[in-house]
Scaffold this active site. Structure first.
Site, short mmCIF file in Angstrom:
data_model
loop_
_atom_site.label_atom_id
_atom_site.label_comp_id
_atom_site.label_asym_id
_atom_site.label_seq_id
_atom_site.Cartn_x
_atom_site.Cartn_y
_atom_site.Cartn_z
N GLY B 53 0.83 -1.19 0.00
CA GLY B 53 0.00 0.00 0.00
C GLY B 53 0.87 1.25 0.00
N SER B 54 0.37 2.33 -0.56
CA SER B 54 1.10 3.60 -0.49
C SER B 54 0.90 4.22 0.88
CB SER B 54 0.60 4.54 -1.59
OG SER B 54 0.96 4.03 -2.85
N GLY B 55 1.68 5.26 1.18
CA GLY B 55 1.57 5.93 2.47
C GLY B 55 2.72 5.58 3.40
N HIS B 56 3.66 4.70 2.92
CA HIS B 56 4.80 4.32 3.74
C HIS B 56 6.11 4.88 3.20
CE1 HIS B 56 1.98 1.61 5.57
NE2 HIS B 56 1.86 0.88 4.47
N LYS B 104 5.58 -7.89 2.57
CA LYS B 104 5.35 -7.68 4.00
C LYS B 104 4.15 -8.54 4.42
CE LYS B 104 4.88 -3.09 3.85
NZ LYS B 104 4.79 -2.97 2.38
N ASP B 109 -1.55 -8.32 1.08
CA ASP B 109 -0.29 -8.32 0.34
C ASP B 109 0.12 -9.74 -0.04
OD1 ASP B 109 -0.40 -5.83 1.99
OD2 ASP B 109 1.45 -5.37 0.91
N HIS B 219 -0.16 0.81 9.74
CA HIS B 219 -1.43 1.31 9.21
C HIS B 219 -2.30 1.82 10.35
CE1 HIS B 219 0.04 -2.05 6.72
NE2 HIS B 219 -0.20 -1.22 5.73
#
Lengths: 212, 333
Positions: B53-56, B104, B109, B219
């Site tokens: 996911g994006s945001g990391h 991960k 995922d 998250h």
């Protein structure tokens, strides 16, 4: 029982499911916010809208091909765990019916649902009582199979499956989550309905409507 | 919510445009949301692909380049990429020596990478091996959960396995190096504030001004305990002790110590924490062979820190020291 289930019935099922997901989008997201990551409603809605758009563009001639197309669309648009799980469910159903088979019996529908359930187990490794979509889908498949064994029509069998899915969904509330993000909560997952099971109840709702 | 965004729905797409413009040595497939090396595919080199996911950020796109990843797949914010993206990345970087997927440990995922590997094997015949990171000691590792989450070790693994691939080692060797890193690394994080997902517009969880969440996930997943705010010395101890008790970190066995910011914490505070970490490790006789301090695996705007300790030998250290040239990590070139 030699009723033939037309491709139109399957199309109506998929479209009906998309409508129910859209109508319950916020509700599903709220359920997910309590024990997950608050995106189940929006992810499923994005996926089912894409599935409907794919059918609008061209409707495959057979039920098997139609369900496979829906599954592939979900896998490529939903993301998270729901994409592979619902996608695999529809793809396995499509595979069970066969891409070229032109007639589909009530027994074929039950076998396809059983195959879809198997796909979810293969992909998600869920067991009964893990507080997942399995807990709503498995009793629904069993209810349909039992009804057909008793010589019921598909419409009657799917009504029984709908009721069983709703009961299975409600039964997830007191369960302790052992799969997915909700499992990190441990005891704190108890008392919340599983969002995946809620979507499965809508899926069977749409199926019962389409067949009636 | 105050954020430097336009439409919340366009954040990932627009950030990818920015990455492409800022880093001309990288290529971006905007349709598949894949960041990949400009010199890919490299013939005869194992391809390393990660994503999530994006945001990391900078994970994973910031680690694409020489000595690290060949491609990174960007999902929606906090949502796994879909198999088609991962399949596209595989085709873009397949140099004929096989592909390593670095995943991960999150349910979505793992499933999406698994499906992508099946599809890629069927479509391209490429040999694909997956290594799943699960280093977060905050989650009890039991059959009753989805297992430990993949966090800080992922960064160290991508660097070290990337170096092994750059040296021309074969897929089995690179995968073995990756597994060794995962087995020898442990992490734990702590949040001072929640993150805010742009599309949600409000904080993911409520945390009082005088509270902190120990063992938080990247998250915003809940951790082990909610505690009253404490000084950095105590926080360092709350994070390091569970790591030290999870693996035997023996006297004299060197470690890479990684103090990571979760997105909203200034570097100076990370150094305050690092100072505490080195005191604790010094007291135990655990030498810090190398360190990494900065925000490398983040949770949007969450204030907080995670600590990762990786036991290393000379082999892993030489791979750590090998040249790397990416947007976020760069040395030895």
């Amino acid at each position: 029982m030699s009723e033939n289930v037309t491709t139109a019935v399957f199309e109506q099922w998929v479209r009906g499911f998309a409508d129910l997901i859209a109508a319950n989008r916020e509700h599903l997201t709220e359920l997910d916010a309590a024990i997950g990551d608050a995106d189940h409603g929006s992810n499923m809605d994005r996926g089912m809208k894409a599935a409907v758009a794919a059918l609008d563009e061209s409707r495959p001639p057979t039920a098997g091909a139609l369900l496979t197309k829906v599954g592939m669309t979900l896998v490529s648009t939903v993301g998270g765990a729901s994409g592979p799980l619902f996608g695999t469910f529809f793809m396995r159903m499509g595979g069970s019916l066969g891409a070229t088979a032109e007639t589909v019996s009530a027994g074929d529908v039950a076998a396809a649902l059983r195959a879809g359930l198997g796909g979810i187990v293969d992909r998600g490794k869920a067991a009964p009582g893990d507080k997942t979509m399995y807990d709503a889908l498995a009793p629904a498949v069993e209810a349909l199979e039992a009804a057909l064994t008793d010589q019921a029509t598909l419409a009657t069998g799917l009504k029984a499956a709908r009721d069983a899915a709703a009961a299975g969904r409600d039964a997830t509330t007191p369960m302790l989550a052992r799969k997915g993000r909700a499992s990190y909560l441990g005891e704190r997952s108890v008392g919340h309905q599983d969002p995946g099971a809620a979507s499965v109840a809508l899926l069977l709702d749409a199926a019962a409507d389409a067949a009636s | 919510m105050k954020k430097l965004i336009n439409d919340p729905n366009d954040v990932v797409v627009e950030a990818l445009r920015g990455i492409e413009a800022a880093h001309p040595e990288l290529r971006v497939d905007h349709e598949s949301k894949v960041i990949y090396r400009g010199d890919a595919p490299k013939r005869g080199k194992v391809g390393l692909i990660s994503g999530g996911g994006s945001g990391h950020e900078p994970l994973h796109g910031g680690f694409v380049g020489l000595g690290m990843l060949d491609a990174a797949c960007a999902g929606e914010i906090f949502t796994s990429p879909v198999p088609g993206q991962i399949l596209a990345a595989t085709k873009l970087v397949d140099g004929g020596a096989g592909i390593l997927h670095v995943v991960k440990n999150y349910t979505g995922d793992v499933m999406n990478f698994e499906m992508a590997a099946e599809m890629a094997a069927a479509e391209t015949g490429a040999r694909i091996v997956s290594v799943v990171t699960d280093d977060d000691v905050a989650v009890q590792d039991s059959t009753w959960t989805a297992g430990r989450r993949g966090v800080g070790v992922t960064v160290l693994l991508e660097k070290i396995a990337g170096a092994a691939a750059e040296q021309g080692r074969d897929l089995d060797e690179v995968a073995q190096v990756a597994r060794t890193v995962n087995e020898n690394g442990r992490s734990m994080g702590l949040a001072l504030t929640s993150c805010t997902v742009p599309a949600a517009g409000h904080p993911t969880f409520d945390l009082g001004d005088d509270e902190m969440e120990l063992g938080v996930g990247i998250h915003g997943e809940p951790g082990r305990a909610r505690l009253p705010l404490a000084p950095a010395s105590e926080i360092a101890s709350l994070l390091v002790e569970p790591i030290l008790s999870d693996l035997p970190f023996t006297r004299g066995n060197p470690v890479i110590a990684f103090v990571n910011g979760l997105g909203g914490t200034p570097l100076i505070e990370l150094y305050v924490v690092f100072n505490e970490v080195q005191k604790i490790l010094g007291g135990r006789g655990v030498p810090i062979a190398r360190s990494l301090v900065g925000s490398y695996i983040t949770s949007l705007d969450m204030a907080g820190v995670s600590i990762t300790l990786l036991r290393v030998d000379d082999e892993l250290l030489s791979l750590w020291d090998a040249p790397v040239n990416t947007a976020a990590l760069r040395w030895g070139i």
